[in-house]
Design an enzyme around this catalytic site. Sequence first.
Site, PDB file in Angstrom:
ATOM      1  N   ILE A   1      29.362  41.069  32.653  1.00  0.00           N
ATOM      2  CA  ILE A   1      30.235  42.188  32.990  1.00  0.00           C
ATOM      3  C   ILE A   1      30.160  42.442  34.484  1.00  0.00           C
ATOM      4  O   ILE A   1      29.066  42.509  35.057  1.00  0.00           O
ATOM      5  CB  ILE A   1      29.809  43.456  32.222  1.00  0.00           C
ATOM      6  CG1 ILE A   1      29.864  43.210  30.708  1.00  0.00           C
ATOM      7  CG2 ILE A   1      30.677  44.651  32.611  1.00  0.00           C
ATOM      8  CD1 ILE A   1      29.086  44.229  29.906  1.00  0.00           C
ATOM      9  N   LYS A   2      31.337  42.553  35.100  1.00  0.00           N
ATOM     10  CA  LYS A   2      31.399  42.872  36.525  1.00  0.00           C
ATOM     11  C   LYS A   2      31.984  44.273  36.686  1.00  0.00           C
ATOM     12  O   LYS A   2      33.093  44.544  36.214  1.00  0.00           O
ATOM     13  CB  LYS A   2      32.267  41.860  37.273  1.00  0.00           C
ATOM     14  CG  LYS A   2      32.449  42.195  38.758  1.00  0.00           C
ATOM     15  CD  LYS A   2      33.477  41.289  39.424  1.00  0.00           C
ATOM     16  CE  LYS A   2      33.680  41.676  40.884  1.00  0.00           C
ATOM     17  NZ  LYS A   2      34.781  40.937  41.527  1.00  0.00           N
ATOM     18  N   VAL A   3      31.239  45.163  37.315  1.00  0.00           N
ATOM     19  CA  VAL A   3      31.731  46.508  37.583  1.00  0.00           C
ATOM     20  C   VAL A   3      31.453  46.869  39.042  1.00  0.00           C
ATOM     21  O   VAL A   3      30.643  46.232  39.705  1.00  0.00           O
ATOM     22  CB  VAL A   3      31.074  47.561  36.654  1.00  0.00           C
ATOM     23  CG1 VAL A   3      31.563  47.407  35.231  1.00  0.00           C
ATOM     24  CG2 VAL A   3      29.557  47.500  36.719  1.00  0.00           C
TER      25      VAL A   3
END
Length: 306
Positions: A205-207
């Site tokens: 997950i990229k945030v």
Amino acid sequence: MMSDAVEKILSWYESDNPGVKTNLARMLYHGKLGGTGKLVILPVDQGFEHGPDRCFVPNPPAYDPHYHFQLAIGAGLSAFASPLGMLEAGAATFAGRIPLILKVNSANLLYPKEGPKTQAVTATVHDALRLGCSAVGLTIYPGSLKSYDMFETAREFVAEAKDVGLPTVIWSYPRGEDLTKEGETAIDIATYATQMAALLGAHIIKVKLPTSFVEAHDVEELYHKGNVPIATLTDRIKLIMKAALGGRRIVVFSGGAKADEAGIIEQAKAIKAGGGNGSIIGRNSFQRSKDDAMKLLGALVDVYRS
């Protein structure tokens, strides 16, 4: 020989086939951070998102796709992520030298500002296999009027990629008609975006880095009643990791617009202290000269490896 850190991470993906786990291991064992359980990834999708001149005029050699392959390889990074055309431009020359992540959807700044926030599908899982990629990546915009369509697109890509042994990276960027600009990086919105990506089946997950601003008043009250600390970036990273299925999913944090080196290093220290898995840093690397970029990326690697 498998490291304890990587073995633990792979154990989190209980339903996945050997192909998915092998490709996750490829990224987790590659480069200078191999075996640590930490990742630093170079993403270069900004030419589609913002336009080539905004991205590459600050460092003209970056117009050449080979420049980015060489930067990721030279800096000993974990992977290189980009849309179809850029990966095709260097896939044969750099075959096997860096794990690749094919970004399969994109937006553009020429799209009318009054339109709903969305992205177009620009590549396929078959393209990722053809190019020897280790993963596919795509963006969702929680909060957009098009978010449900994007969730369904993500579901289809996650399922198709899993079937052929590829993990999926989801860029989860809250944007929407009722969301304030400040709210896009608010801690409560960032945790929500993280959870949505995890529940869609994302392996990584990229945030964006969350701020201490809280968008929703009811959540702000919950933080106060539960004595949930959000004052420091480390506190907020810890909360993000809880939202990633109790820390059972890999989370990497976006570098954002170009910033000073000292600030980026301090952010990385907070990411590590909060239990985050690393950084995915584009403009802050390729908009610098190669020497300066190598210095910055080396310092980031040192933070996560120390």
